[in-house]
Enzyme design. Structure first.
Site, PDB file in Angstrom:
ATOM      1  N   PRO A  12     -15.985  -4.063 -94.871  1.00  0.00           N
ATOM      2  CA  PRO A  12     -14.923  -4.943 -96.219  1.00  0.00           C
ATOM      3  C   PRO A  12     -15.538  -6.406 -96.206  1.00  0.00           C
ATOM      4  O   PRO A  12     -15.811  -7.286 -95.329  1.00  0.00           O
ATOM      5  CB  PRO A  12     -13.861  -4.220 -95.765  1.00  0.00           C
ATOM      6  N   CYS A  54     -11.686 -10.913 -89.358  1.00  0.00           N
ATOM      7  CA  CYS A  54     -11.625 -12.598 -90.664  1.00  0.00           C
ATOM      8  C   CYS A  54     -11.798 -13.585 -89.389  1.00  0.00           C
ATOM      9  O   CYS A  54     -10.659 -13.911 -89.057  1.00  0.00           O
ATOM     10  CB  CYS A  54     -10.773 -11.979 -91.663  1.00  0.00           C
ATOM     11  N   GLY A  75     -22.391  -4.722 -93.586  1.00  0.00           N
ATOM     12  CA  GLY A  75     -21.940  -5.831 -94.415  1.00  0.00           C
ATOM     13  C   GLY A  75     -22.968  -6.396 -95.420  1.00  0.00           C
ATOM     14  O   GLY A  75     -23.741  -6.280 -96.328  1.00  0.00           O
TER      15      GLY A  75
END
Length: 337
Positions: free
Chosen positions: A19, A103, A227
């Site tokens: 993500p 994150c 990613g």
């Protein structure tokens, strides 16, 4: 490659699109799944449901036609809000809930979310238990190796996650303080894999088929999250999958195929976001696709000034047409020489 299961879902391979906020929207997820990803994960969605009414947030949520199993990543620092957000996403069609504790962005960490949570293991446990209890779908977790190098508690957090009922764990091999600098700590990821019995996925700097195999072999993990390496190169999934399965390299996509994929991606962005927003979001993707191609940098400067969908598509076609002519000229000169 042995099949990887997350709860009741068996992935078609062990390569997952990580993500990424502002990147892994529905058009990109769909494209990566078609080009070989075993699973794709949505952009991060805030657990603050009062923010969900904005157009930006509604576009980030799960949609009909999303590739299955539909995995939605949520972020926040309040256990009950996270549980409620998980429940709402499942009601909207999510089949897996992924919790973001990885994150490193300041605006996320400043709200005591993302990787900032790694500093409070009690809160980690509270959030994980609350979310797992709130939904009847698999819950997964993404973490970093710790807050900083003096506080690398990824191993502890992994054990907390397993005890809370987390079904799979993804580990980015850097601390929050490292952001994206330095080398990924594959040794730490390997130690985490050895410490738990749930599937573990390695993330960070997996940029080639050879690197993918090396990381799998050195860490013993069950799979990989890819990613940044997929930006402008969504076919990396089929390249890695083929190499892991056969030991041989797939030929790089020809210019015609790259053009087709890029135009398909542009059309999907324009349709999903509408003309104005679609044109704006398309700019960064085109920059990634053409970053390493001759003339790509100059083209990007011109492309970023375009304001409508037809002009964007026409200019991309013109760029590839010029590249083909240039290659034909070079080939002709080579033969003549």
């Amino acid at each position: 490659m042995s099949a990887v299961r997350i709860g009741q879902y068996t992935l078609r391979n062990n390569l997952i699109l990580a993500p990424m906020a502002g990147v892994t929207d529905q058009p990109f997820r769909t494209l990566c799944q078609r080009l070989g990803a075993g699973m794709v994960v949505s952009e991060m969605v805030s657990s603050d449901m009062s923010l969900w009414n904005s157009r930006k947030s509604s576009l980030r949520r799960i949609h009909e036609g999303d590739p299955e199993p539909r995995s939605v990543q949520i972020a926040g620092g309040d256990a009950q809000m996270m549980a409620a957000a998980a429940k709402a996403n499942v009601e909207a069609g999510a089949q897996i809930i992924d919790i973001n504790m990885g994150c490193p962005a300041k605006k996320v960490c400043n709200k005591a979310a993302g990787s900032a949570l790694l500093r409070d293991e009690a809160l980690v446990s509270e959030i994980l238990h609350a979310v797992v209890s709130a939904v009847d779908v698999p819950v997964t977790l993404k973490i970093r190796t710790g807050w900083d190098r003096a506080n690398k508690n990824g191993l502890n957090v992994a054990k907390i996650a397993e005890q809370a009922g987390i079904q799979a764990l993804a580990v980015h091999g850097r601390t929050r303080a490292d952001l994206y600098t330095g080398e990924a700590e594959y040794d730490t990821i390997g130690a985490i894999k050895q410490a738990v019995s749930i599937p573990v996925f390695a993330n960070g700097d997996i940029t080639s088929p050879e690197k993918a195999r090396a990381v799998l072999e050195t860490t013993g993990v069950d799979g990989l999250l890819i990613g940044r390496a997929a930006q402008g190169r969504p076919w990396i999934f089929r390249e890695i999958e083929h190499y892991l399965r056969t030991g041989e390299h797939l030929p790089a996509p020809q210019l015609d195929e790259v053009e087709r994929i890029l135009l398909e991606h542009l059309a999907a962005l324009h349709a999903f976001y509408g003309d104005v927003m679609g044109v704006r979001i398309a700019r960064k993707h085109v920059g990634w696709y053409l970053a390493t191609r001759p003339g790509g940098k100059e083209f990007r400067a011109r492309f970023n000034a375009l304001e409508d969908t037809q002009a964007q598509c026409a200019n991309v076609r013109a760029f590839f047409s010029e590249r083909r002519q240039s290659l034909e000229t070079e080939d002709g000169q080579g033969v003549a020489a």
